[in-house]
Write an enzyme that holds these catalytic residues in place. Structure first.
Site, short mmCIF file in Angstrom:
data_model
loop_
_atom_site.label_atom_id
_atom_site.label_comp_id
_atom_site.label_asym_id
_atom_site.label_seq_id
_atom_site.Cartn_x
_atom_site.Cartn_y
_atom_site.Cartn_z
N GLY A 161 1.10 -1.06 0.08
CA GLY A 161 -0.01 -0.11 -0.02
C GLY A 161 0.87 0.66 -0.15
CD GLN A 162 6.94 2.90 0.47
OE1 GLN A 162 7.14 1.90 0.36
NE2 GLN A 162 7.44 4.08 0.88
CB THR A 163 0.49 5.66 -2.38
OG1 THR A 163 0.63 6.77 -1.02
CG2 THR A 163 -0.39 4.47 -2.82
CG HIS A 215 5.22 8.17 4.66
ND1 HIS A 215 5.51 7.32 3.83
CD2 HIS A 215 3.94 7.74 4.71
CE1 HIS A 215 4.31 6.76 2.76
NE2 HIS A 215 3.38 7.14 2.88
CG HIS A 227 1.16 6.16 8.27
ND1 HIS A 227 0.02 7.01 7.82
CD2 HIS A 227 1.55 4.96 7.27
CE1 HIS A 227 -0.07 6.88 6.31
NE2 HIS A 227 1.16 6.44 6.15
#
Length: 136
Positions: free
Chosen positions: A97-99, A104, A106
């Site tokens: 799911g890394q876009t 980073h 969360h």
């Protein structure tokens, strides 16, 4: 938006290398804390290294230390606002799911009643497997 692919895009196109000033919460020589532009809950923030890297596994020991120090600092700030519970997550790679191809972390504040069933936490990325307590 910089998308994850087999090569790391230029830092000049990266929203974490050139963050909007209004998103900046705290900064250190090796890392920044930013308000999430699309927060899941109020206070959702991102902890990013200054260096443009895609993976936690590419971070130096000093960068990891700086990231986790800022993570703790942001947590304490939110605790002073009455938040007690948190989800902490890293999306590592496109399939996860890394876009944005800049590491980073969360920090997602959680509040009682913010979802119908909080048990399972991050396991809900696979909804059919999340409620493990219901499976035989």
């Amino acid at each position: 938006m910089t998308m994850v692919n087999s090569s790391i895009p230029s830092a000049s196109a990266c929203p974490f290398c050139q963050p909007a000033a209004e998103l900046l919460l705290c900064e250190r020589p090796l890392a920044l804390a930013l308000a999430d532009r699309y927060p899941l809950t109020p206070g959702h923030c991102l902890i990013v290294p200054r260096r443009h890297i895609a993976s936690l596994f590419d971070a130096t020991a000093a960068e990891r230390e700086a990231l986790f120090a800022l993570l703790s600092r942001c947590r304490e700030r939110l605790r002073r606002q009455g938040v007690v519970d948190f989800n902490i997550g890293i999306n590592e790679g496109a399939a996860a799911g890394q876009t944005i191809a800049h590491l980073h972390l969360h920090l997602i504040p959680r509040r009682s009643g913010d979802v119908a069933e909080p048990r399972g936490g991050v396991r809900w990325i696979f909804p059919d497997r999340a409620a493990y307590w219901e499976q035989s």
